[in-house]
Design a protein around this motif. Structure first.
Motif, PDB file in Angstrom:
ATOM      1  N   ASN A 276       0.847  -1.197   0.000  1.00 29.13           N
ATOM      2  CA  ASN A 276       0.000   0.000   0.000  1.00 29.13           C
ATOM      3  C   ASN A 276       0.882   1.247   0.000  1.00 29.13           C
ATOM      4  O   ASN A 276       1.707   1.434   0.892  1.00 29.13           O
ATOM      5  N   VAL A 277       0.683   2.087  -1.006  1.00 31.30           N
ATOM      6  CA  VAL A 277       1.541   3.258  -1.208  1.00 31.30           C
ATOM      7  C   VAL A 277       1.538   4.177   0.013  1.00 31.30           C
ATOM      8  O   VAL A 277       2.611   4.623   0.459  1.00 31.30           O
ATOM      9  N   ASP A 278       0.361   4.474   0.570  1.00 29.24           N
ATOM     10  CA  ASP A 278       0.288   5.378   1.727  1.00 29.24           C
ATOM     11  C   ASP A 278       0.992   4.788   2.942  1.00 29.24           C
ATOM     12  O   ASP A 278       1.692   5.494   3.666  1.00 29.24           O
TER      13      ASP A 278
ATOM     14  N   SER B 199       2.107  -2.511  -9.609  1.00 31.84           N
ATOM     15  CA  SER B 199       1.574  -1.895  -8.383  1.00 31.84           C
ATOM     16  C   SER B 199       2.016  -0.437  -8.234  1.00 31.84           C
ATOM     17  O   SER B 199       1.803   0.164  -7.186  1.00 31.84           O
ATOM     18  N   LYS B 200       2.648   0.118  -9.287  1.00 29.72           N
ATOM     19  CA  LYS B 200       3.124   1.518  -9.317  1.00 29.72           C
ATOM     20  C   LYS B 200       4.220   1.793  -8.281  1.00 29.72           C
ATOM     21  O   LYS B 200       4.558   2.940  -8.013  1.00 29.72           O
ATOM     22  N   LEU B 201       4.775   0.739  -7.699  1.00 28.26           N
ATOM     23  CA  LEU B 201       5.836   0.922  -6.705  1.00 28.26           C
ATOM     24  C   LEU B 201       7.141   1.371  -7.353  1.00 28.26           C
ATOM     25  O   LEU B 201       8.001   1.941  -6.678  1.00 28.26           O
TER      26      LEU B 201
ATOM     27  N   VAL C  10       6.963   4.979  -6.808  1.00 29.24           N
ATOM     28  CA  VAL C  10       6.946   5.381  -5.398  1.00 29.24           C
ATOM     29  C   VAL C  10       8.321   5.237  -4.731  1.00 29.24           C
ATOM     30  O   VAL C  10       8.794   6.165  -4.066  1.00 29.24           O
ATOM     31  N   ILE C  11       8.971   4.091  -4.911  1.00 33.56           N
ATOM     32  CA  ILE C  11      10.199   3.789  -4.157  1.00 33.56           C
ATOM     33  C   ILE C  11      11.266   4.879  -4.317  1.00 33.56           C
ATOM     34  O   ILE C  11      11.811   5.346  -3.313  1.00 33.56           O
TER      35      ILE C  11
END
Length: 193
Positions: A32-34, A60-62, A65-66
């Protein structure tokens, strides 16, 4: 302290979770991104093949994000390799956090390298209390080339980067969760950052 282990389907996450529990930390497994953004510390594990692992991160669009995380992040094994620019394994574009490439060991040595090997030239708070030539447990066929971001190196046919650091991002090729007392100390040092 909120510690999140990124759960993207390509990690040896249970052994990391148990190693942290032995240090008194109950880590959360999440994609979960948040939840990841709001963690105090993030661990980015990885076991398996680079191109399929990157595909899971993209789904998962990570992958977006990372690289934007601002808290301490620790990449382990394939996690560290995916933080580099690219990997020969599956001709994979990485996250571009560490400015180096991941290449395959030559045919001069048995691949994968499995077992204990030493780490040298330790240059980071991550290695506080760790002595030169300490043994760590490794399982890998690919390695990160030496670069200015290298904070530890090992030798297996050639000298390679067994740990990298850039800003809040740390990466280790070895498995601290399987590396006895020294590995536990590295995890504790990461939690103390």
């Amino acid at each position: 302290m909120k510690v999140v282990i990124i759960n993207y389907g390509a990690g040896n996450i249970q052994s990391i979770k148990f190693a942290l529990k032995r240090l008194g930390v109950e880590a959360i497994l999440s994609n979960n991104v948040d939840e990841i953004r709001n963690a105090d510390k993030v661990i980015f594990p990885g076991v398996g093949e680079a191109s399929s692992a990157m595909k899971k991160l993209r789904e998962s669009k990570l992958d977006v994000v990372i690289p934007t995380l601002t808290q301490p992040v620790l990449g382990i094994c394939l996690g560290m390799q995916l933080m580099c620019n690219a990997s020969e394994e599956g001709n994979t574009k990485g996250l571009g956090i560490f400015d180096t490439e991941v290449v395959r060991f030559s045919d001069n040595v048995k691949v994968p390298q499995i077992g204990w090997n030493t780490i040298q030239n330790l240059e980071s708070p991550l290695f506080k209390g760790i002595r030169e030539n300490e043994y760590m447990y490794l399982v890998h066929s690919f390695y990160a080339k030496k670069s200015s971001e290298m904070i530890a190196e090992s030798e297996y046919d050639i000298q390679y980067a067994s740990a990298l650091q850039k800003d809040n991002f740390y990466g280790v090729q070895f498995h601290p969760e399987k590396s006895s007392k020294a590995g536990s100390l590295i995890l504790q040092n990461f939690l103390n950052l």
